[in-house]
Design an enzyme around this catalytic site. Sequence first.
Site, mmCIF file in Angstrom:
data_model
loop_
_atom_site.group_PDB
_atom_site.id
_atom_site.type_symbol
_atom_site.label_atom_id
_atom_site.label_comp_id
_atom_site.label_asym_id
_atom_site.label_seq_id
_atom_site.Cartn_x
_atom_site.Cartn_y
_atom_site.Cartn_z
ATOM 1 N N SER A 15 4.129 -46.619 -9.249
ATOM 2 C CA SER A 15 2.859 -46.535 -8.213
ATOM 3 C C SER A 15 1.681 -46.036 -9.189
ATOM 4 C CB SER A 15 3.356 -45.377 -7.259
ATOM 5 O OG SER A 15 3.746 -44.225 -8.058
ATOM 6 N N GLU A 17 -2.119 -44.059 -9.870
ATOM 7 C CA GLU A 17 -3.117 -43.304 -9.169
ATOM 8 C C GLU A 17 -4.594 -43.654 -9.710
ATOM 9 O OE1 GLU A 17 -1.973 -39.073 -8.778
ATOM 10 O OE2 GLU A 17 -3.960 -38.529 -9.410
ATOM 11 N N ARG A 107 -2.850 -28.215 -1.888
ATOM 12 C CA ARG A 107 -3.941 -27.352 -1.863
ATOM 13 C C ARG A 107 -5.298 -27.429 -2.158
ATOM 14 N NH1 ARG A 107 -3.480 -21.772 -5.080
ATOM 15 N NH2 ARG A 107 -4.541 -23.327 -6.567
ATOM 16 N N ASP A 109 -7.542 -26.938 -6.054
ATOM 17 C CA ASP A 109 -8.163 -25.736 -6.942
ATOM 18 C C ASP A 109 -9.303 -25.312 -6.118
ATOM 19 O OD1 ASP A 109 -6.280 -25.348 -8.861
ATOM 20 O OD2 ASP A 109 -7.095 -27.312 -9.582
ATOM 21 N N ALA A 127 -0.173 -25.724 0.297
ATOM 22 C CA ALA A 127 0.222 -26.739 0.572
ATOM 23 C C ALA A 127 1.203 -26.694 1.573
ATOM 24 C CB ALA A 127 0.541 -27.669 -0.520
ATOM 25 N N GLU A 162 8.078 -20.831 -8.861
ATOM 26 C CA GLU A 162 8.041 -22.188 -8.780
ATOM 27 C C GLU A 162 8.840 -22.945 -7.833
ATOM 28 O OE1 GLU A 162 5.274 -23.487 -10.285
ATOM 29 O OE2 GLU A 162 5.739 -25.077 -9.059
ATOM 30 N N LYS A 169 7.483 -26.238 0.720
ATOM 31 C CA LYS A 169 6.985 -27.555 1.087
ATOM 32 C C LYS A 169 8.070 -28.552 1.470
ATOM 33 C CE LYS A 169 4.486 -27.789 -3.031
ATOM 34 N NZ LYS A 169 3.364 -28.157 -3.846
ATOM 35 N N GLN A 216 -9.579 -35.738 -24.462
ATOM 36 C CA GLN A 216 -9.800 -35.440 -23.134
ATOM 37 C C GLN A 216 -8.541 -35.260 -22.588
ATOM 38 O OE1 GLN A 216 -9.543 -39.253 -20.797
ATOM 39 N NE2 GLN A 216 -11.345 -38.611 -19.569
ATOM 40 N N PHE A 220 -7.159 -31.785 -20.211
ATOM 41 C CA PHE A 220 -6.352 -32.066 -19.080
ATOM 42 C C PHE A 220 -5.380 -31.164 -19.048
ATOM 43 C CE2 PHE A 220 -7.918 -36.539 -17.640
ATOM 44 C CZ PHE A 220 -9.277 -36.128 -17.261
ATOM 45 N N HIS A 270 5.149 -42.880 -11.652
ATOM 46 C CA HIS A 270 3.986 -42.897 -11.163
ATOM 47 C C HIS A 270 2.843 -42.773 -12.410
ATOM 48 C CE1 HIS A 270 0.848 -41.722 -8.130
ATOM 49 N NE2 HIS A 270 0.375 -40.680 -8.844
ATOM 50 N N LYS A 276 -8.333 -47.188 -14.847
ATOM 51 C CA LYS A 276 -8.337 -48.371 -16.168
ATOM 52 C C LYS A 276 -6.893 -49.293 -15.779
ATOM 53 C CE LYS A 276 -12.253 -47.153 -18.090
ATOM 54 N NZ LYS A 276 -13.161 -46.945 -17.275
HETATM 55 P P1 FAD Z 1 0.484 -25.022 -3.627
HETATM 56 O O1 FAD Z 1 1.869 -25.787 -3.499
HETATM 57 O O2 FAD Z 1 0.051 -24.481 -2.565
HETATM 58 O O3 FAD Z 1 0.979 -24.157 -4.827
HETATM 59 C C1 FAD Z 1 -0.143 -23.363 -5.581
HETATM 60 C C2 FAD Z 1 0.520 -21.989 -6.394
HETATM 61 O O4 FAD Z 1 0.685 -21.225 -5.179
HETATM 62 C C3 FAD Z 1 1.641 -22.219 -6.953
HETATM 63 O O5 FAD Z 1 1.871 -21.397 -8.049
HETATM 64 C C4 FAD Z 1 2.787 -22.114 -5.811
HETATM 65 O O6 FAD Z 1 3.767 -21.644 -6.552
HETATM 66 C C5 FAD Z 1 2.035 -20.793 -5.208
HETATM 67 N N1 FAD Z 1 2.398 -20.828 -3.654
HETATM 68 C C6 FAD Z 1 2.756 -22.086 -2.933
HETATM 69 N N2 FAD Z 1 2.942 -21.463 -1.817
HETATM 70 C C7 FAD Z 1 2.637 -20.296 -1.556
HETATM 71 C C8 FAD Z 1 2.768 -19.166 -0.633
HETATM 72 N N3 FAD Z 1 3.083 -19.385 0.625
HETATM 73 N N4 FAD Z 1 2.485 -17.816 -1.063
HETATM 74 C C9 FAD Z 1 2.439 -17.564 -2.274
HETATM 75 N N5 FAD Z 1 2.130 -18.322 -3.257
HETATM 76 C C10 FAD Z 1 2.473 -19.816 -2.989
HETATM 77 N N6 FAD Z 1 -6.102 -31.817 -6.792
HETATM 78 C C11 FAD Z 1 -7.264 -32.314 -6.101
HETATM 79 O O7 FAD Z 1 -8.270 -31.549 -6.048
HETATM 80 N N7 FAD Z 1 -7.001 -33.540 -5.839
HETATM 81 C C12 FAD Z 1 -6.092 -34.535 -5.791
HETATM 82 O O8 FAD Z 1 -6.100 -35.427 -5.244
HETATM 83 C C13 FAD Z 1 -4.784 -33.804 -6.460
HETATM 84 N N8 FAD Z 1 -3.901 -34.755 -6.637
HETATM 85 C C14 FAD Z 1 -2.690 -34.253 -7.383
HETATM 86 C C15 FAD Z 1 -1.773 -34.982 -7.623
HETATM 87 C C16 FAD Z 1 -0.541 -34.669 -8.339
HETATM 88 C C17 FAD Z 1 0.754 -35.507 -8.259
HETATM 89 C C18 FAD Z 1 -0.301 -33.226 -8.658
HETATM 90 C C19 FAD Z 1 0.892 -32.816 -9.508
HETATM 91 C C20 FAD Z 1 -1.576 -32.608 -8.535
HETATM 92 C C21 FAD Z 1 -2.648 -32.827 -7.860
HETATM 93 N N9 FAD Z 1 -3.778 -32.104 -7.712
HETATM 94 C C22 FAD Z 1 -4.879 -32.491 -7.014
HETATM 95 C C23 FAD Z 1 -3.753 -30.717 -8.144
HETATM 96 C C24 FAD Z 1 -3.409 -29.574 -7.193
HETATM 97 O O9 FAD Z 1 -4.407 -29.554 -6.400
HETATM 98 C C25 FAD Z 1 -3.632 -28.184 -7.994
HETATM 99 O O10 FAD Z 1 -2.580 -27.924 -8.974
HETATM 100 C C26 FAD Z 1 -3.685 -27.166 -6.960
HETATM 101 O O11 FAD Z 1 -3.734 -25.994 -7.984
HETATM 102 C C27 FAD Z 1 -2.240 -26.900 -6.277
HETATM 103 O O12 FAD Z 1 -2.134 -27.624 -5.458
HETATM 104 P P2 FAD Z 1 -0.514 -27.501 -4.605
HETATM 105 O O13 FAD Z 1 -0.407 -28.433 -3.554
HETATM 106 O O14 FAD Z 1 0.476 -27.665 -5.736
HETATM 107 O O15 FAD Z 1 -0.452 -26.171 -4.123
#
Ligand code: FAD
Length: 293
Positions: A15, A17, A107, A109, A127, A162, A169, A216, A220, A270, A276
Amino acid sequence: MKIGQYLKEGNFSISFEFFPPKTPEGEEDLFQTIKSLRAINPSFVSVTYGAGGSTRDRTRRVVERIHKETDLTVMAHLTCIAHSREELLQIIGEYKEIGIENLLALRGDRPANMPDFRPPEDGCTHADQLVRLIMENYGDWFSIGVASYPEGHPESPNMEWEIKYFKKKVEAGADFSITQMFFDNSYYYEFVDLCQKAYIDIPIIPGIMPITNFRQVQKFASMCGATIPQRLIERLEPYADSPEETLKIGVEFAIEQCLDLLENNVPGLHFYTLNKSKATLMVYEGIKEALKV
Ligand code: FAD
């Protein structure tokens, strides 16, 4: 095609992205990239979403165009941090209406330039809540992916934490995961092992970033907590100002990394393409024989 089901049936996924470009020219370049990568016959492609909701329309437009203008399966990323439940349900409902069956539930940032930012009161703060929201309202329709972090999310104090929240989820209904980029496969293997010990049994697809720009990627990687091995830094650093040499070394490294992952029976690969096709096509050339086995 539902990605979770495809993987459950034992199919291997390749896949790509993409991110939604800001300009019409960027969007046309992206569709050229998609055309080139189509030759590889990917299992699915995905389109990112701006955490503040800023790319809402652009993500949706690119997802819809890929869905309508190509024969590719497309997954929409969706971040919940800046949306109310009502907004989230509206966005998700619109994806269903146009026939999208796969969502990456994230979720996102907090916006870095908004220190006073607070998620909406009735929104989803993590999330797992977004996964639950999708399941409760459209559970039969969507296959839901979630992010995972082989080196731990930067906010996680340790790997126990973690795994605990990653599991939440999965329990909420995620049926596959894609990892944050990593450059040392041992982190991925250790993470998968921890997941197995915690009875997490969804496919965890490694996220691969072929390096094309050393500075870059350093930026990241430090933002998302991915370690760049010293031996790779030593190979790349002397050529940081040479795009050709960086591409050559980055591709060689990604091929080595993917071949090792394939030997260890990963469920898919993935690729973070940065819109690119060149580096990803070169990596594919280097691994395609191994993919046939
Ligand atoms: P979560 O699963 O909510 O986790 C975030 C943090 O909170 C972790 O430390 C976790 O352990 C903790 N946590 C989770 N649930 C709880 C809870 N109930 N109580 C307390 N702590 C908890 N970002 C974008 O903006 N747009 C994108 O399109 C995007 N695509 C991505 C694709 C991939 C494959 C990856 C790996 C990341 C992507 N990200 C994207 C980045 C992502 O949004 C960030 O890493 C963000 O900080 C965390 O998102 P998450 O869904 O993992 O959050």
